[in-house]
Design an enzyme around this catalytic site. Structure first.
Site, PDB file in Angstrom:
ATOM      1  N   HIS A   1       0.832  -1.203   0.000  1.00 38.55           N
ATOM      2  CA  HIS A   1       0.000   0.000   0.000  1.00 38.55           C
ATOM      3  C   HIS A   1       0.869   1.256   0.000  1.00 38.55           C
ATOM      4  O   HIS A   1       0.600   2.206  -0.733  1.00 38.55           O
ATOM      5  CB  HIS A   1      -0.928   0.007   1.215  1.00 38.55           C
ATOM      6  CG  HIS A   1      -2.098  -0.892   1.085  1.00 38.55           C
ATOM      7  ND1 HIS A   1      -2.051  -2.218   1.430  1.00 38.55           N
ATOM      8  CD2 HIS A   1      -3.357  -0.662   0.649  1.00 38.55           C
ATOM      9  CE1 HIS A   1      -3.236  -2.772   1.211  1.00 38.55           C
ATOM     10  NE2 HIS A   1      -4.046  -1.845   0.736  1.00 38.55           N
TER      11      HIS A   1
ATOM     12  N   HIS B   1       1.387  -3.508   9.388  1.00 40.44           N
ATOM     13  CA  HIS B   1       2.772  -3.319   8.973  1.00 40.44           C
ATOM     14  C   HIS B   1       3.582  -2.701  10.104  1.00 40.44           C
ATOM     15  O   HIS B   1       3.051  -1.945  10.918  1.00 40.44           O
ATOM     16  CB  HIS B   1       2.878  -2.397   7.757  1.00 40.44           C
ATOM     17  CG  HIS B   1       2.432  -3.024   6.487  1.00 40.44           C
ATOM     18  ND1 HIS B   1       3.115  -4.043   5.874  1.00 40.44           N
ATOM     19  CD2 HIS B   1       1.366  -2.775   5.700  1.00 40.44           C
ATOM     20  CE1 HIS B   1       2.486  -4.399   4.779  1.00 40.44           C
ATOM     21  NE2 HIS B   1       1.409  -3.650   4.650  1.00 40.44           N
TER      22      HIS B   1
END
Length: 99
Positions: free
Chosen positions: A12, A61
């Site tokens: 992303h 993340h």
């Protein structure tokens, strides 16, 4: 939230940097005013940062994953920005309408 794929680098964050920084550079290049150029590039950087922070906030993340994604995406955008600098603007190549 549950992530099912590998996390390094953050896809992303990488795609946000590639998309928004490249578009920001392309749009800013066509603007005559330096303040508008700064606004466009600032907005692109801001959105890229927001996407990265959202990945860390959601817990999918680590910050290093996002930082690596930003670096990869920024390198890609910088490559195309430098390539764009070598290209003449289309208005210089257009034939004149006069005699």
């Amino acid at each position: 939230t549950h992530a099912t794929s590998s996390s390094f680098p953050s896809g992303h964050a990488t795609l946000a940097a590639v998309t928004y920084l490249t578009l920001g550079a392309l749009i800013a290049r066509g603007q005559p005013s330096h303040s508008i150029k700064a606004l466009v590039l600032g907005g692109a950087i801001f959105i890229t940062i927001l996407v990265g922070f959202s990945r860390v906030y959601l817990g999918v993340h680590w910050p290093t994953d996002v930082l690596a994604g930003w670096c990869l995406g920024a390198a890609w955008a910088a490559f195309w920005w430098l390539a764009l600098l070598r290209v003449k603007p289309a208005t210089e190549d257009a034939p004149s309408g006069g005699a």
